[in-house]
Design an enzyme around this catalytic site. Sequence first.
Site, PDB file in Angstrom:
ATOM      1  NE  ARG A 232      -4.214  -1.537   0.113  1.00 43.32           N
ATOM      2  CZ  ARG A 232      -4.277  -2.637  -0.634  1.00 43.32           C
ATOM      3  NH1 ARG A 232      -3.263  -2.965  -1.431  1.00 43.32           N
ATOM      4  NH2 ARG A 232      -5.336  -3.415  -0.585  1.00 43.32           N
ATOM      5  CD  GLU A 260      -3.245   2.597  -5.570  1.00 41.83           C
ATOM      6  OE1 GLU A 260      -4.241   1.917  -5.858  1.00 41.83           O
ATOM      7  OE2 GLU A 260      -2.226   2.121  -5.048  1.00 41.83           O
ATOM      8  CG  HIS A 278      -3.257  -1.418  -6.846  1.00 42.98           C
ATOM      9  ND1 HIS A 278      -3.652  -0.737  -5.724  1.00 42.98           N
ATOM     10  CD2 HIS A 278      -3.203  -2.738  -6.463  1.00 42.98           C
ATOM     11  CE1 HIS A 278      -3.850  -1.580  -4.718  1.00 42.98           C
ATOM     12  NE2 HIS A 278      -3.587  -2.814  -5.152  1.00 42.98           N
TER      13      HIS A 278
HETATM   14  C1  DGY Z   1      -4.947  -6.670  -2.499  1.00 42.00           C
HETATM   15  O1  DGY Z   1      -5.325  -7.817  -2.587  1.00 42.00           O
HETATM   16  O2  DGY Z   1      -5.022  -6.031  -1.449  1.00 42.00           O
HETATM   17  C2  DGY Z   1      -4.406  -6.065  -3.735  1.00 42.00           C
HETATM   18  O3  DGY Z   1      -3.739  -4.883  -3.492  1.00 42.00           O
HETATM   19  C3  DGY Z   1      -5.493  -5.878  -4.749  1.00 42.00           C
HETATM   20  O4  DGY Z   1      -6.225  -4.761  -4.408  1.00 42.00           O
END
Ligand code: DGY
Length: 317
Positions: A232, A260, A278
Amino acid sequence: MDSARILSTRPLPGPAFAELSSVEVLQSGLTGGLKKERPGIVALIVAGDAVTENTLEFLPDLGLVAQYGVGFDNVDINACARRGICIVTTPGVLSAATADFTMTLILAAQRRLIECDAFVRSDRWNSESIATLEAREVSGSTLGVIGMGRIGTAVVRRARAFDMKVLYTQRRRLSPKEEGALGVSFENLDEMLPKVDILTVHCPLTSETRGLLDRRRLSLLKDCACVVNTARGAIVDERALVAEVTAGRLRVALDVYTFEPSVPEGLRSASGATLAPHVASLTTTTRHAMTRLVVDNVKAFVAGKPLLTPIVLETKA
Ligand code: DGY
């Protein structure tokens, strides 16, 4: 299954979603919140959409939030807990694809693949000019891993095939047996940072990890170290990161960003930045498997059976 009982912010890919044939797909997702109360909705499927107190107020009968993804920082877990709403995610099924993509970013950044590609397309190729593309060796380099969960572990297994030396840090140290099996050495974060050529982030975003890699910690990294993030964006202080990349001191390979889909101009214009939108888990096989898991969880919930992959909130003793 009753059409009024399940809401999804988007149709999920793969055949399993049709098993929820009467699910209602919200045309504009949850953006702006629900406009009116929806009694009778018992399960809400989201894919990174913010699930806030405000959303929950419009869903008085909700019992389940099913997150299409493994991270759930988009869900207000305290608001869910107060209302007795369970949360499920899709762990495990996306680890391989995410680890594959982490290696893709590492290899692309270290070997300057994006610059190589632009070079070929712009017709600059001759025997002298390719010397400007001299890159960094991946094999034998030192990798630092923050977070040794399923994805971090899958990255380590791949990195070991490249003869990388792997250091790791996380709240709970692995047992000596686990460390030996993976071939990793534990370090405190601040002590690990100056030792690594590549740093890769695999911890969840929580109140404890938000801004974990702040300006001071980024400054502990070696000159020309590469920061890789498929977890993240907000785990890293993005402004500080942009400053380091713009100055040419650090390089980055990123799949995630703080706001994002907005990506700072400083990153978009930096040659030391390898950027993706992402997509680490975005393969057909993985996305279908994630749908399968969401659907199985929703079906279990509706049938009053145990959930397959519930979030168990840690309580502080
Ligand atoms: C997750 O699984 O958290 C990935 O980042 C896809 O959003």
